[in-house]
Write a protein that holds these residues in place. Structure first.
Motif, PDB file in Angstrom:
ATOM      1  N   ASP A  42       4.600  17.187  15.041  1.00  0.00           N
ATOM      2  CA  ASP A  42       3.703  16.069  14.682  1.00  0.00           C
ATOM      3  C   ASP A  42       3.136  16.238  13.285  1.00  0.00           C
ATOM      4  OD1 ASP A  42       4.095  14.883  17.064  1.00  0.00           O
ATOM      5  OD2 ASP A  42       2.189  15.522  17.965  1.00  0.00           O
ATOM      6  N   ARG A  43       2.905  17.507  12.952  1.00  0.00           N
ATOM      7  CA  ARG A  43       2.335  17.797  11.639  1.00  0.00           C
ATOM      8  C   ARG A  43       3.234  17.272  10.514  1.00  0.00           C
ATOM      9  NH1 ARG A  43       0.790  24.054  10.360  1.00  0.00           N
ATOM     10  NH2 ARG A  43       0.377  23.812   8.142  1.00  0.00           N
ATOM     11  N   MET A  44       4.541  17.295  10.758  1.00  0.00           N
ATOM     12  CA  MET A  44       5.479  16.772   9.744  1.00  0.00           C
ATOM     13  C   MET A  44       5.320  15.263   9.603  1.00  0.00           C
ATOM     14  SD  MET A  44       7.714  17.771   7.578  1.00  0.00           S
ATOM     15  CE  MET A  44       7.978  16.505   6.337  1.00  0.00           C
ATOM     16  N   THR A  45       5.095  14.601  10.726  1.00  0.00           N
ATOM     17  CA  THR A  45       4.878  13.143  10.664  1.00  0.00           C
ATOM     18  C   THR A  45       3.612  12.848   9.851  1.00  0.00           C
ATOM     19  OG1 THR A  45       5.883  13.001  12.836  1.00  0.00           O
ATOM     20  CG2 THR A  45       4.711  11.042  12.062  1.00  0.00           C
ATOM     21  N   ASP A  46       2.584  13.657  10.073  1.00  0.00           N
ATOM     22  CA  ASP A  46       1.352  13.470   9.288  1.00  0.00           C
ATOM     23  C   ASP A  46       1.669  13.608   7.795  1.00  0.00           C
ATOM     24  OD1 ASP A  46       0.119  13.346  11.723  1.00  0.00           O
ATOM     25  OD2 ASP A  46      -0.922  15.272  11.578  1.00  0.00           O
ATOM     26  N   LEU A  47       2.415  14.681   7.481  1.00  0.00           N
ATOM     27  CA  LEU A  47       2.697  14.951   6.068  1.00  0.00           C
ATOM     28  C   LEU A  47       3.573  13.861   5.460  1.00  0.00           C
ATOM     29  CD1 LEU A  47       2.659  16.763   3.551  1.00  0.00           C
ATOM     30  CD2 LEU A  47       4.555  18.071   4.531  1.00  0.00           C
ATOM     31  N   TYR A  48       4.653  13.511   6.150  1.00  0.00           N
ATOM     32  CA  TYR A  48       5.618  12.582   5.536  1.00  0.00           C
ATOM     33  C   TYR A  48       5.047  11.167   5.433  1.00  0.00           C
ATOM     34  CZ  TYR A  48      10.046  10.628   4.021  1.00  0.00           C
ATOM     35  OH  TYR A  48      11.023   9.999   3.284  1.00  0.00           O
ATOM     36  N   THR A  49       4.362  10.722   6.483  1.00  0.00           N
ATOM     37  CA  THR A  49       3.795   9.364   6.393  1.00  0.00           C
ATOM     38  C   THR A  49       2.699   9.324   5.322  1.00  0.00           C
ATOM     39  OG1 THR A  49       2.276   9.823   8.226  1.00  0.00           O
ATOM     40  CG2 THR A  49       4.338   8.709   8.782  1.00  0.00           C
ATOM     41  N   THR A  50       1.969  10.418   5.181  1.00  0.00           N
ATOM     42  CA  THR A  50       0.936  10.451   4.126  1.00  0.00           C
ATOM     43  C   THR A  50       1.568  10.321   2.749  1.00  0.00           C
ATOM     44  OG1 THR A  50      -0.529  11.830   5.450  1.00  0.00           O
ATOM     45  CG2 THR A  50      -0.891  11.867   3.080  1.00  0.00           C
ATOM     46  N   ILE A  51       2.626  11.101   2.498  1.00  0.00           N
ATOM     47  CA  ILE A  51       3.168  11.060   1.129  1.00  0.00           C
ATOM     48  C   ILE A  51       3.901   9.745   0.849  1.00  0.00           C
ATOM     49  CG2 ILE A  51       3.176  13.572   0.794  1.00  0.00           C
ATOM     50  CD1 ILE A  51       6.201  13.580   1.194  1.00  0.00           C
ATOM     51  N   VAL A  52       4.529   9.186   1.867  1.00  0.00           N
ATOM     52  CA  VAL A  52       5.226   7.905   1.638  1.00  0.00           C
ATOM     53  C   VAL A  52       4.212   6.802   1.345  1.00  0.00           C
ATOM     54  CG1 VAL A  52       6.572   6.074   2.768  1.00  0.00           C
ATOM     55  CG2 VAL A  52       7.319   8.456   2.937  1.00  0.00           C
ATOM     56  N   GLU A  53       3.181   6.724   2.168  1.00  0.00           N
ATOM     57  CA  GLU A  53       2.214   5.631   1.974  1.00  0.00           C
ATOM     58  C   GLU A  53       1.404   5.840   0.694  1.00  0.00           C
ATOM     59  OE1 GLU A  53       2.598   2.907   3.741  1.00  0.00           O
ATOM     60  OE2 GLU A  53       4.150   3.954   4.872  1.00  0.00           O
ATOM     61  N   ASP A  54       1.076   7.076   0.369  1.00  0.00           N
ATOM     62  CA  ASP A  54       0.372   7.336  -0.898  1.00  0.00           C
ATOM     63  C   ASP A  54       1.247   6.958  -2.107  1.00  0.00           C
ATOM     64  OD1 ASP A  54      -1.865   8.201   0.405  1.00  0.00           O
ATOM     65  OD2 ASP A  54      -1.654  10.326  -0.102  1.00  0.00           O
ATOM     66  N   THR A  55       2.538   7.214  -1.984  1.00  0.00           N
ATOM     67  CA  THR A  55       3.445   6.870  -3.092  1.00  0.00           C
ATOM     68  C   THR A  55       3.450   5.359  -3.327  1.00  0.00           C
ATOM     69  OG1 THR A  55       4.847   8.749  -2.531  1.00  0.00           O
ATOM     70  CG2 THR A  55       5.827   7.075  -3.936  1.00  0.00           C
ATOM     71  N   LYS A  56       3.502   4.603  -2.245  1.00  0.00           N
ATOM     72  CA  LYS A  56       3.495   3.138  -2.403  1.00  0.00           C
ATOM     73  C   LYS A  56       2.215   2.693  -3.106  1.00  0.00           C
ATOM     74  CE  LYS A  56       5.854   2.051   1.930  1.00  0.00           C
ATOM     75  NZ  LYS A  56       5.654   1.326   3.176  1.00  0.00           N
ATOM     76  N   GLU A  57       1.121   3.336  -2.722  1.00  0.00           N
ATOM     77  CA  GLU A  57      -0.157   2.966  -3.345  1.00  0.00           C
ATOM     78  C   GLU A  57      -0.153   3.331  -4.837  1.00  0.00           C
ATOM     79  OE1 GLU A  57      -3.476   4.275  -0.947  1.00  0.00           O
ATOM     80  OE2 GLU A  57      -4.892   3.664  -2.516  1.00  0.00           O
ATOM     81  N   VAL A  58       0.337   4.520  -5.138  1.00  0.00           N
ATOM     82  CA  VAL A  58       0.394   4.938  -6.546  1.00  0.00           C
ATOM     83  C   VAL A  58       1.288   3.988  -7.349  1.00  0.00           C
ATOM     84  CG1 VAL A  58       1.444   6.696  -8.043  1.00  0.00           C
ATOM     85  CG2 VAL A  58      -0.160   7.385  -6.280  1.00  0.00           C
ATOM     86  N   LEU A  59       2.400   3.592  -6.767  1.00  0.00           N
ATOM     87  CA  LEU A  59       3.341   2.733  -7.498  1.00  0.00           C
ATOM     88  C   LEU A  59       2.967   1.260  -7.409  1.00  0.00           C
ATOM     89  CD1 LEU A  59       6.757   4.434  -6.585  1.00  0.00           C
ATOM     90  CD2 LEU A  59       5.348   4.774  -8.629  1.00  0.00           C
TER      91      LEU A  59
END
Ligand code: PLP
Length: 369
Positions: A42-59
Motif C-alpha cells: 500500500d505504501r507504494m500506492t501512496d508514493l506513486y499516486t502522490t508523485i503522479v498527482e503532484d507532477t500534474k499540479e507542477v506542470l
C-alpha cells in the motif's frame, strides 16, 4: 577494450552547470536512504499516486501522467511505437532532434525530416507547409522543445497550434532539457505527449522519465498494433487507474527523492520557477554577448541552457578543466561537431542568479577575459 577503473568514492565535490545532470538538494538525496519496501505494498500506492498527482499540479495539467523508471530516451521509443503506424514528420535542428528522427527510423517508421542548420529554430510555417504539401497523413509530428546541443528553444506552442488543424496527427514534444524550467501550457497547444527526464530542470537524480498523455493520444494508441509494452500509454495508465502503481518494479529510492523534490517545486510555484530560469538565461546571454556571441538564432534562445559561440577562440577543453580544478565548477563543452566552436552553460534546476554569476566570474578568471 575498456579497462576497469576502480571507483574509489574519493572525488572532490563539483557544482554542476551541465545541461543535466544538475545538482540535487541535500534533503532530496537524503530521501533516497529509506529502508526498502515492496512495489505492491500500500505504501507504494501512496508514493506513486502522490508523485503522479503532484507532477500534474507542477506542470499545470489534467492530462494523464506516466512516471517510469527509465531515462527520457524511453519516451522517444514509446511515443513513436504508441502513436505512429507509418509516417512521422520530424523537425531536426541539432543532435537530439536528429536522434529523435533516427529512433523512429530504427523502429521501422517512414520519417520525413524538415532539416535546419544547427543553431536555427524550427518555424511553424515550415511545419504547416510540410503538412499541406504532403499527400500522406502523418501519424505524428515530433519536435524537440529545447535543442540541448545548440541552445535553441523551439516555438512548440505555435507549432502545436498548426498541428491542431490536422486531427489525425499527434503532436509529440521532447521537453527533456527544459520542462520544469520553462513553463509551457500543455493543454492549450494540442500537445499529445510531452516528456522529460528527472536529471535536468527537475533537479533530481537520473533514473526516471515523465510523460503527459492527452486523451486523444491514449485513444489513438488503442488502434495501434505496435504499441510499446514498457512505455505503452494504456498499460501504464490502466495500471495506475486500477492499482495506483507501476506495471513493473520501479526505482523506489528515486521516487522517494522525486516526492521530496515535487514538494519543493510546488512550494516555489511554476510561475516563480519560470521567472527564476528566465532571469538566469537573460543574465547568461548578456554575459555571453559581452565576451563572446550566442550560437542560437535570435528570438529562439533557451531558458535552461545557453550555447556560447567561442568567438575568442579560447581553448574550451582546457578552460573547462581549469575551472573544474580551481573552482570545482563543471560546465559543458560544445556538442559533437561544434565541440570547440561553442561551450554550454546549464542554468537550470536549483541554480540562482548568484550561482550562475559565480561560474561566469570563474570563466572570466581562467580564460583571462
Ligand atoms: C533534448 C534531449 N532529448 C533527449 C535526451 C536524452 O535524455 P536521456 O539521457 O534522459 O535519455 C537529452 C539528453 O541530454 C536531451 O537533452
Amino acid at each position: 577494450m575498456v579497462e576497469k577503473r576502480e571507483y574509489t568514492g574519493e572525488y572532490p565535490e563539483k557544482r554542476l552547470y551541465l545541461p543535466g545532470p544538475t545538482d540535487v538538494r541535500p534533503d532530496v538525496i537524503q530521501a533516497m536512504a529509506e529502508p526498502m519496501f515492496g512495489h505492491r505494498m500500500d505504501r507504494m500506492t501512496d508514493l506513486y499516486t502522490t508523485i503522479v498527482e503532484d507532477t500534474k499540479e507542477v506542470l499545470g495539467t489534467d492530462n494523464e501522467t506516466i512516471i517510469l523508471t527509465a531515462s527520457g530516451t524511453q519516451f522517444w521509443e514509446a511515443t513513436t511505437l504508441n502513436l505512429v503506424d507509418e509516417h512521422m514528420l520530424v523537425a531536426t535542428c541539432g543532435s537530439f532532434s536528429e536522434r529523435q528522427a533516427n529512433v523512429a527510423e530504427r523502429l521501422g517508421k517512414s520519417v520525413d525530416r524538415i532539416e535546419y542548420e544547427w543553431g536555427q529554430a524550427v518555424k511553424p510555417e515550415d511545419i504547416r507547409k510540410a503538412l499541406e504539401a504532403s499527400d500522406k497523413t502523418y501519424d505524428a509530428v515530433g519536435v524537440v522543445m529545447n535543442e540541448t546541443s545548440t541552445g535553441v528553444r523551439n516555438p512548440v506552442e505555435e507549432i502545436g497550434d498548426v498541428v491542431a488543424e490536422y486531427p489525425d496527427t499527434s503532436f509529440v514534444v521532447d521537453a527533456i532539457s527544459c520542462l520544469g524550467g520553462d513553463y509551457i501550457d500543455i493543454e492549450a497547444h494540442n500537445i499529445d505527449a510531452i516528456f522529460t527526464s528527472t536529471q535536468k530542470a527537475f533537479a533530481m537524480p537520473p533514473g526516471l522519465a515523465v510523460c503527459t498523455v492527452s486523451d486523444a493520444a491514449y485513444e489513438r494508441e488503442l488502434e495501434k498494433d505496435s504499441a510499446s509494452w514498457y512505455g505503452g500509454f494504456q498499460r501504464c495508465l490502466d495500471y495506475y487507474e486500477r492499482k495506483g502503481q507501476t506495471h513493473s518494479t520501479p526505482a523506489i529510492p528515486i521516487m522517494l527523492a522525486y516526492r521530496t523534490q515535487m514538494k519543493h517545486m510546488l512550494e516555489e510555484t511554476h510561475e516563480a520557477r519560470d521567472a527564476r530560469h528566465r532571469e538566469m538565461a537573460e543574465y547568461t546571454r548578456d554575459w555571453a554577448r559581452e565576451h563572446f556571441d550566442l550560437f542560437a538564432e535570435e528570438g529562439y534562445r533557451s531558458q535552461t541552457v545557453t550555447c556560447v559561440e567561442n568567438t575568442q577562440g579560447i581553448d574550451v577543453a582546457a578552460t573547462i578543466e581549469e575551472v573544474s580544478n580551481t573552482y570545482d565548477f563543471v560546465f559543458s563543452n560544445g556538442y559533437g561537431d561544434i565541440g570547440e566552436q561553442t561551450f554550454r552553460i546549464g542554468h537550470m534546476g536549483e541554480h540562482t542568479l548568484e550561482t550562475i554569476k559565480e561560474l561566469t566570474d570563474a570563466i572570466e578568471d581562467v580564460a583571462g577575459l
